[in-house]
Scaffold this active site. Structure first.
Site, short mmCIF file in Angstrom:
data_model
loop_
_atom_site.label_atom_id
_atom_site.label_comp_id
_atom_site.label_asym_id
_atom_site.label_seq_id
_atom_site.Cartn_x
_atom_site.Cartn_y
_atom_site.Cartn_z
N ARG A 129 41.26 48.32 43.19
CA ARG A 129 42.45 47.66 43.73
C ARG A 129 43.56 47.55 42.69
NH1 ARG A 129 39.53 42.63 45.37
NH2 ARG A 129 37.61 43.62 44.72
N GLU A 174 31.59 38.38 38.70
CA GLU A 174 31.16 37.22 39.49
C GLU A 174 29.87 37.60 40.24
OE1 GLU A 174 34.22 36.30 42.29
OE2 GLU A 174 33.56 34.25 42.61
O1 LIG Z 1 37.66 38.64 36.94
P1 LIG Z 1 36.40 39.34 37.36
O2 LIG Z 1 35.27 38.41 37.60
O3 LIG Z 1 36.04 40.44 36.42
O4 LIG Z 1 36.66 39.98 38.79
C1 LIG Z 1 37.82 40.66 39.12
C2 LIG Z 1 37.53 42.08 39.49
O5 LIG Z 1 36.67 42.15 40.63
C3 LIG Z 1 37.26 42.98 41.62
O6 LIG Z 1 36.92 44.29 41.46
P2 LIG Z 1 35.53 44.93 41.90
O7 LIG Z 1 34.68 45.09 40.68
O8 LIG Z 1 34.96 44.13 43.03
O9 LIG Z 1 35.91 46.40 42.31
P3 LIG Z 1 36.90 47.08 43.36
O10 LIG Z 1 38.31 46.84 42.90
O11 LIG Z 1 36.52 48.51 43.23
O12 LIG Z 1 36.64 46.51 44.73
C4 LIG Z 1 38.75 42.84 41.36
O13 LIG Z 1 39.47 43.92 41.91
C5 LIG Z 1 38.81 42.80 39.86
O14 LIG Z 1 38.81 44.10 39.30
N1 LIG Z 2 36.28 36.24 44.96
C1 LIG Z 2 36.84 37.43 44.80
N2 LIG Z 2 37.67 37.94 45.73
C2 LIG Z 2 38.23 39.15 45.55
N3 LIG Z 2 38.02 39.93 44.48
C3 LIG Z 2 37.21 39.44 43.55
N4 LIG Z 2 36.81 39.95 42.38
C4 LIG Z 2 35.98 39.07 41.80
N5 LIG Z 2 35.82 38.00 42.55
C5 LIG Z 2 36.59 38.19 43.65
#
Ligand SMILES: O=P(O)(O)OC[C@H]1O[C@H](OP(=O)(O)OP(=O)(O)O)[C@H](O)[C@@H]1O
Ligand SMILES: Nc1ncnc2[nH]cnc12
Length: 184
Positions: free
Chosen positions: A70, A107
């Site tokens: 994202r 998370e």
């Molecule tokens: O602050 P944090 O706890 O590190 O979480 C934030 C990250 O989690 C989500 O990505 P995700 O790893 O779910 O991947 P995606 O963007 O491919 O869905 C979001 O887009 C951030 O990159």
């Molecule tokens: N709660 C949340 N919602 C969307 N993106 C995330 N990436 C990590 N935690 C998330």
């Protein structure tokens, strides 16, 4: 960049926050997932979000490093709006040439991000960009990658900061300048 001045913060929040959908227990029980896709699908909201994030970049930003997946969507648009280049920080195994890698905890689970070793010229001013700041593990790892590649992390930019989680504190402990457009 837009020709109009950026909207005041309160108006932006009124416009954008209703387009972030809370999804309970996704992807695992206990996590409230903040789905940004309704915002991305709304042309005016997307533009306001990108322009708001671009307006908050430090002067002299040369590159936006967006985190897969994202962070690519927003990061590339913010880079164009700010007149900066875009550098992808990808999940493990996707980049085709020599990479630097950093592991981090999410998370929900663990992962590794990678950056092309030659992605940045020495001393480049880089803003790390992602959609959501939760625990800060992803952005922290991306910042380490930028520095190992020879760049300087000018700030870390998010669409949304989850204020109940320790992401901001974690990044600030590591000396990062955290800039988030929205907070929940
Ligand atoms: O602050 P944090 O706890 O590190 O979480 C934030 C990250 O989690 C989500 O990505 P995700 O790893 O779910 O991947 P995606 O963007 O491919 O869905 C979001 O887009 C951030 O990159
Ligand atoms: N709660 C949340 N919602 C969307 N993106 C995330 N990436 C990590 N935690 C998330």
């Amino acid at each position: 960049m837009a020709d109009a001045a950026p909207a005041p913060a309160g108006l932006l929040e009124d416009r954008l926050l209703p387009l972030l959908r809370a999804v309970p227990d996704h992807p695992v029980p206990g996590v409230t997932f903040r789905d940004i896709t309704p915002l991305l699908g709304d042309a005016g909201a997307l533009r306001a979000a990108v322009e708001g994030m671009a307006a908050a970049l430090p002067a002299g930003t040369e590159y936006v490093a967006g985190v897969e997946a994202r962070g690519f969507v927003l990061g590339a648009a913010v880079a164009v709006a700010a007149g900066a280049g875009f550098v992808p920080v990808r999940k493990a195994g996707r980049l085709p040439r020599e990479v630097l890698a950093e592991e981090y905890a999410l998370e929900y689970g663990t992962a590794t991000v990678e950056l092309h070793a030659d992605a940045l010229p020495a001393g480049a001013r880089v803003v790390v960009c992602d959609d959501v700041l939760a625990t800060g593990g992803t952005a922290d790892a991306a910042c380490r990658l930028v520095e190992r590649a020879g760049g300087e992390v000018a700030s870390v930019a998010f669409l949304l900061e989850l204020a109940a989680l320790p992401g901001r504190a974690r990044l600030e402990e590591h000396g990062r300048d955290v800039r988030s457009l929205l907070r929940l």
